[in-house]
Design a protein around this motif. Structure first.
Motif, PDB file in Angstrom:
ATOM      1  N   PRO A 218      14.386 -19.102 -48.477  1.00  8.81           N
ATOM      2  CA  PRO A 218      13.269 -19.328 -47.556  1.00  8.81           C
ATOM      3  C   PRO A 218      13.525 -18.646 -46.222  1.00  8.81           C
ATOM      4  CG  PRO A 218      14.055 -21.392 -48.524  1.00  8.81           C
ATOM      5  CD  PRO A 218      15.009 -20.346 -48.941  1.00  8.81           C
ATOM      6  N   LYS A 219      12.510 -18.024 -45.675  1.00  6.73           N
ATOM      7  CA  LYS A 219      12.672 -17.318 -44.405  1.00  6.73           C
ATOM      8  C   LYS A 219      12.584 -18.262 -43.214  1.00  6.73           C
ATOM      9  CE  LYS A 219      10.857 -12.925 -46.151  1.00  6.73           C
ATOM     10  NZ  LYS A 219       9.810 -11.873 -46.000  1.00  6.73           N
ATOM     11  N   PHE A 220      11.871 -19.386 -43.397  1.00  3.25           N
ATOM     12  CA  PHE A 220      11.637 -20.300 -42.280  1.00  3.25           C
ATOM     13  C   PHE A 220      12.391 -21.592 -42.533  1.00  3.25           C
ATOM     14  CE2 PHE A 220       8.846 -23.453 -40.069  1.00  3.25           C
ATOM     15  CZ  PHE A 220       9.138 -23.039 -38.781  1.00  3.25           C
ATOM     16  N   MET A 221      13.483 -21.813 -41.802  1.00  3.05           N
ATOM     17  CA  MET A 221      14.294 -23.012 -41.942  1.00  3.05           C
ATOM     18  C   MET A 221      14.607 -23.575 -40.554  1.00  3.05           C
ATOM     19  SD  MET A 221      16.990 -21.873 -44.923  1.00  3.05           S
ATOM     20  CE  MET A 221      17.857 -23.438 -44.784  1.00  3.05           C
ATOM     21  N   PRO A 222      13.682 -24.358 -39.996  1.00  4.36           N
ATOM     22  CA  PRO A 222      13.895 -24.908 -38.648  1.00  4.36           C
ATOM     23  C   PRO A 222      15.155 -25.763 -38.584  1.00  4.36           C
ATOM     24  CG  PRO A 222      11.627 -25.222 -39.380  1.00  4.36           C
ATOM     25  CD  PRO A 222      12.391 -24.758 -40.571  1.00  4.36           C
ATOM     26  N   SER A 223      15.884 -25.625 -37.502  1.00  7.47           N
ATOM     27  CA  SER A 223      17.140 -26.363 -37.349  1.00  7.47           C
ATOM     28  C   SER A 223      16.927 -27.868 -37.377  1.00  7.47           C
ATOM     29  CB  SER A 223      17.824 -25.957 -36.038  1.00  7.47           C
ATOM     30  OG  SER A 223      18.197 -24.596 -36.075  1.00  7.47           O
ATOM     31  N   CYS A 224      15.792 -28.342 -36.868  1.00 12.32           N
ATOM     32  CA  CYS A 224      15.554 -29.791 -36.869  1.00 12.32           C
ATOM     33  C   CYS A 224      15.443 -30.322 -38.296  1.00 12.32           C
ATOM     34  CB  CYS A 224      14.300 -30.133 -36.075  1.00 12.32           C
ATOM     35  SG  CYS A 224      12.788 -29.339 -36.671  1.00 12.32           S
ATOM     36  N   PHE A 225      14.821 -29.541 -39.200  1.00 11.34           N
ATOM     37  CA  PHE A 225      14.719 -29.956 -40.596  1.00 11.34           C
ATOM     38  C   PHE A 225      16.085 -29.916 -41.272  1.00 11.34           C
ATOM     39  CE2 PHE A 225       9.992 -28.556 -41.098  1.00 11.34           C
ATOM     40  CZ  PHE A 225       9.619 -29.608 -40.256  1.00 11.34           C
TER      41      PHE A 225
END
Length: 336
Positions: A218-225
């Motif tokens: 996945p290209k989008f992996m927010p640190s909060c998640f």
């Protein structure tokens, strides 16, 4: 006979701590965890906790009793509990005439044990004993194991040949040797590095694991998640799971791996960087004519996440139709 004097009973609520500690927070991981559990319930599966004589408790999701369905035991891998890995497969398998029995392996989900044994052989014995204790389970069933679950499935087939009918091993590096770590076959050099990768406690470890596991991460992996996932899913039984890894790899030699006699389908992602394809080819050579190998293109180690429909089709075809054969090459298989 692995049958203990116990019967399945309704599963108790999750233990205090762990995931329950985060219920007061807005947690995307907990929300997804609940969604997967709902998917199991909506597919008609119920929960049961099976106590064993040694004090272990194996948590199961059980299908409705139906003698017309072919029983199949689904064993999850190291990265998650049963619901996270098998939720997308339930309805297609049921529609194909399969009855899925889905346990949490010991020290995953709500399964636990006071025993000191951390070997995959112990996991296999615990699952076999729990299956034998459940009322109405046929004496023979097929087994599907993903990654670490494949190690358990292999030992189950070897130790209980009268129970295991057919076997499907998905990205299960049962032919690995500890020497492979030092030789550079893997992305890690030793067991401690493997443990830090498979039991991520820092966002950078989880990011690296995802990059190695997926063919197309996945290209989008927010640190909060990522931090939320680690808090909810990666902080329970870390010591025990680390010991499981050491028991799995330490001193392992291919020459010690017994052969099994069940018909076995080996499924591998062509771009697997956790258990490289060489291990799948090695396993095919080890098992010989009783096995078939199919290699899935554009898939890494996480075949169940990247190619769920294709994987489900392969499992259904192989278990339902004993005449199914697969070409031993690097293409998606065609029926002969």
């Amino acid at each position: 006979d692995p049958r203990p004097p116990a019967t399945g009973m309704p599963a108790p609520p999750p233990p205090a701590g762990g995931r329950r500690r985060w219920r007061h927070r807005l947690s995307p991981t907990l929300a997804r965890d609940r969604c997967y559990a709902r998917a199991f319930r909506s597919a008609g599966l119920r929960q049961a906790a099976v106590p064993l004589p040694d004090g272990a408790v194996v948590h199961f999701w059980l299908p409705r009793p139906d003698p017309a369905l072919h029983p199949v035991l689904l064993l999850h891998g190291f990265g998650a509990n049963a619901t996270w890995q098998w939720a997308p497969f339930l309805r297609p398998l049921l529609a194909a005439g399969l009855a899925p029995f889905v346990p949490d392996l010991v020290f995953f989900g709500n399964s636990a044990s006071p025993a000191a044994d951390r070997s995959p052989a112990y996991q296999a014995a615990s699952v076999a004993a729990a299956m034998a204790a459940l009322p109405g389970v046929p004496q023979r069933y097929s087994v599907v194991g993903v990654s670490y679950g494949g190690f358990v499935a292999y030992h189950l087939a070897h130790a209980f040949p009268a129970v295991v009918e057919r076997l499907v091993l998905v990205a299960a590096g049962v032919c690995l040797e500890e020497a492979d770590l030092a030789s550079g076959l893997f992305a890690v050099d030793d067991i401690s590095e493997a443990a830090s990768l498979l039991l991520p406690q820092r966002p950078e470890d989880l990011r690296r694991l995802v990059e190695l596991t997926f063919c197309k991460p996945p290209k989008f992996m927010p640190s909060c998640f990522i931090r939320d996932y680690i808090r909810v899913m990666c902080t329970e039984n870390v010591k025990e799971k680390t010991e499981l890894l050491y028991a799995l790899i330490s001193g392992r030699k291919l020459s010690d791996l017994p052969k099994i006699n069940q018909q076995t389908l080996i499924i591998w992602g062509e771009q697997d960087r956790v258990f490289p394809l060489e291990l799948g080819l090695r396993l095919k050579r080890h098992l010989g004519d009783t096995s078939e190998l199919t290699i899935v293109k554009d898939a890494g180690h996480a075949i169940n996440r990247e190619k769920p429909a294709e994987l489900c089709r392969l499992i259904k075809n192989y278990i339902i139709d004993s005449s199914v054969k697969y070409r031993d090459d690097r293409k998606v298989p065609t029926l002969l």
